[in-house]
Design an enzyme around this catalytic site. Structure first.
Site, PDB file in Angstrom:
ATOM      1  N   LYS A 181     -31.265   2.749   4.590  1.00 31.14           N
ATOM      2  CA  LYS A 181     -31.480   2.931   5.478  1.00 31.14           C
ATOM      3  C   LYS A 181     -30.101   3.200   7.121  1.00 31.14           C
ATOM      4  CE  LYS A 181     -36.412   2.166   6.743  1.00 31.14           C
ATOM      5  NZ  LYS A 181     -36.966   2.682   6.923  1.00 31.14           N
TER       6      LYS A 181
ATOM      7  N   ARG B 162     -46.613   3.163   1.374  1.00 30.36           N
ATOM      8  CA  ARG B 162     -47.814   3.703   0.476  1.00 30.36           C
ATOM      9  C   ARG B 162     -47.611   2.829  -0.817  1.00 30.36           C
ATOM     10  NH1 ARG B 162     -45.041   9.563   0.918  1.00 30.36           N
ATOM     11  NH2 ARG B 162     -44.722   7.768   3.111  1.00 30.36           N
TER      12      ARG B 162
END
Length: 486
Positions: free
Chosen positions: A265, A339
């Site tokens: 990130k 997920r």
């Protein structure tokens, strides 16, 4: 920290809180020991002369030199709905928390309905929330608040417990990742929930490997802090001859820090990533509420906990992993890790726990934050009844949600030439993330809550606090309460 109590005897107070609806002060029938007649008259004159704002959350201070109480705090209540009472009480709680420790405070607000009393208690306790590091917890001042209006005791208890649970969720979310590793999160769950009557099991890497939790292991592979599966169960006693208890399984994403992995990130996007376990915190808080109120519903909370870090053992783009139950996933983006851990836990829940209802909650996609902003969560459901129940719980708790479509025309975006699905199907990100999860829930009634927007905040709002907000804890708690009553 605010402790609520209903005193047996009315005692003098340094600060008395009263309400304002329109231009009329709401003065409960309280002893003149708490609010002497001259003080009440002075407050009424002040409200009339100054034409005070009565909007929910507005506060006005009247100092009375040489008198008891020395301060009257006039709180705007709007129309005094449960929503407005909650907002007003948060503002009052924040003001009380800023007082020097030892000040005697009485809150003279009427909330005779159970729902209104719950909102009043929630607001006062949430407003008094302050985060302190565990090592400095004894520095958090305690403010005891006497409730002297017309209130419902059952509502106060429920509201107090809901706010306490949400406060714990905030504490977990605000704790720096160096202190809240996956193992430490499991330890804190055991310390908090075992005395409440829950059974807590914290499974380590060896157990995860033996059971085939490929997603959790892949996400945690780059960290020095091994992943865990935190499983908490609450099962109340069932009376002989009574129907079987509904079994609700709550799954919360527990990424204790998300660097993005090898798909690192940018710095600005990493700053708040110690809060990427707020879904996990919410489900732990919700099961605490169920246990403390002894709700007649069976609840299991699952938190797949891992740190998504960077090292020579990190999962890589192009890796193919095998999730719990055998479904395979191609890794296209290591920053789409939430997920992967949710999928393992959902498949485990279906195979081993046999739930009647399955709900997962996660800070999952930036797309949801873009779509709905920072105060509303998006959710997906394969069952209209469950959808309606969550919407009702959201309305009751002022934790707003918006149902999003499980649009299967986008399912082709998940196709992979080497696996059952890929984890980075792209836009529309919130929908494709839900579609990725759906195969793991089989035909169980299921909802997926994406709280990427409201789980964290840069500033205090009418209800939400700066930092980790605890969003979802009260919503899920109310859902469980309603499910137990149905």
């Amino acid at each position: 920290m605010i402790l609520l109590q209903i005193p047996e005897l009315r005692q003098p107070a340094d600060v008395v809180v009263i309400g304002l609806i329109g231009s009329e002060l709401q003065l409960p029938e309280v002893s003149t020991t708490v609010l002497p007649v001259p003080a009440a008259q002075a407050a009424a004159r002040y409200a009339a002369d100054e034409q005070l704002d009565a909007a929910a959350g507005s506060l006005h201070t009247l100092a009375i030199p040489g008198a008891v109480p020395s301060t009257v705090l006039i709180a705007g209540l709007g129309a005094a709905s449960a929503t407005e009472l909650r907002v007003a009480a948060v503002a009052v709680g924040r003001r009380i928390a800023a007082l020097p420790e030892g000040k005697r405070v009485s809150v003279a607000l009427d909330a005779p309905a159970e729902r209104d009393s719950a909102a009043l208690a929630e607001g006062l306790v949430l407003g008094g929330y302050r985060f302190t590091l565990p090592s400095a917890a004894d520095q958090d001042p305690l403010h005891t608040v006497n409730l002297v209006g017309d209130v419902d005791r059952a509502g106060l208890t429920a509201g107090d417990e809901a706010a306490d649970a949400a406060g714990w969720a905030r504490d977990l979310g605000n704790t720096p990742a160096a202190e809240l590793t996956p193992a430490r999160m499991g330890e804190l769950a055991e310390q908090q929930l075992t005395p409440a009557g829950c059974k807590v099991q914290v499974r380590d890497e060896a157990w995860l490997a033996a059971q085939g939790f490929g997603g959790v292991l892949a996400v945690g592979a780059g960290s020095a802090y091994g992943p865990r599966l935190i499983e908490v169960s609450y099962k109340p006693r069932r009376r002989a001859g009574s129907p079987a208890l509904k079994h609700v399984v709550l799954v919360g994403k527990g990424i204790t820090f998300d660097s993005g992995g090898l798909n690192l990130k940018p710095p600005a996007g990493m700053r708040m990533m110690h809060t990427d376990m707020c879904g996990g915190a919410a489900v732990l808080a919700a099961i605490q509420y169920a246990a403390m109120l002894k709700l007649p519903v069976q609840v299991t909370a699952l938190v797949p906990a891992a740190e998504n870090a960077v090292s020579g053992t990190s999962m890589r783009p192009s890796d193919v992993i095998t999730q719990f139950g055998g479904r395979t996933t191609e890794i296209g983006n290591t920053d789409a890790e939430g997920r992967l851990v949710l999928a393992d836990a959902l498949a485990y829940a279906v195979a081993r726990l046999k739930p009647d209802v399955l709900i997962d909650i996660a800070t999952l996609t930036g797309a949801m934050r873009i779509a709905l902003g920072t105060e509303t969560a998006g959710f997906f459901a394969n069952d209209d009844g469950l959808s309606g129940a969550l919407e009702q719980a959201a309305e009751d708790t002022d934790e707003p949600v918006w149902r999003m479509p499980l649009e299967h025309r986008y399912a082709t975006l998940l196709e992979s030439p080497v696996a059952d699905a890929r984890n980075d199907p792209g836009s529309p990100g919130g929908i494709t993330a839900a579609l990725f999860l759906q195969p793991f829930v089989a035909d169980v009634a299921w909802a997926h809550l994406d709280i990427a927007g409201p789980a964290r905040s840069e500033q205090d709002g009418p209800l939400l606090s700066r930092g980790a907000t605890g969003f979802g804890a009260r919503l899920l708690a109310r859902y469980l309460e309603n499910a137990a009553a149905s």
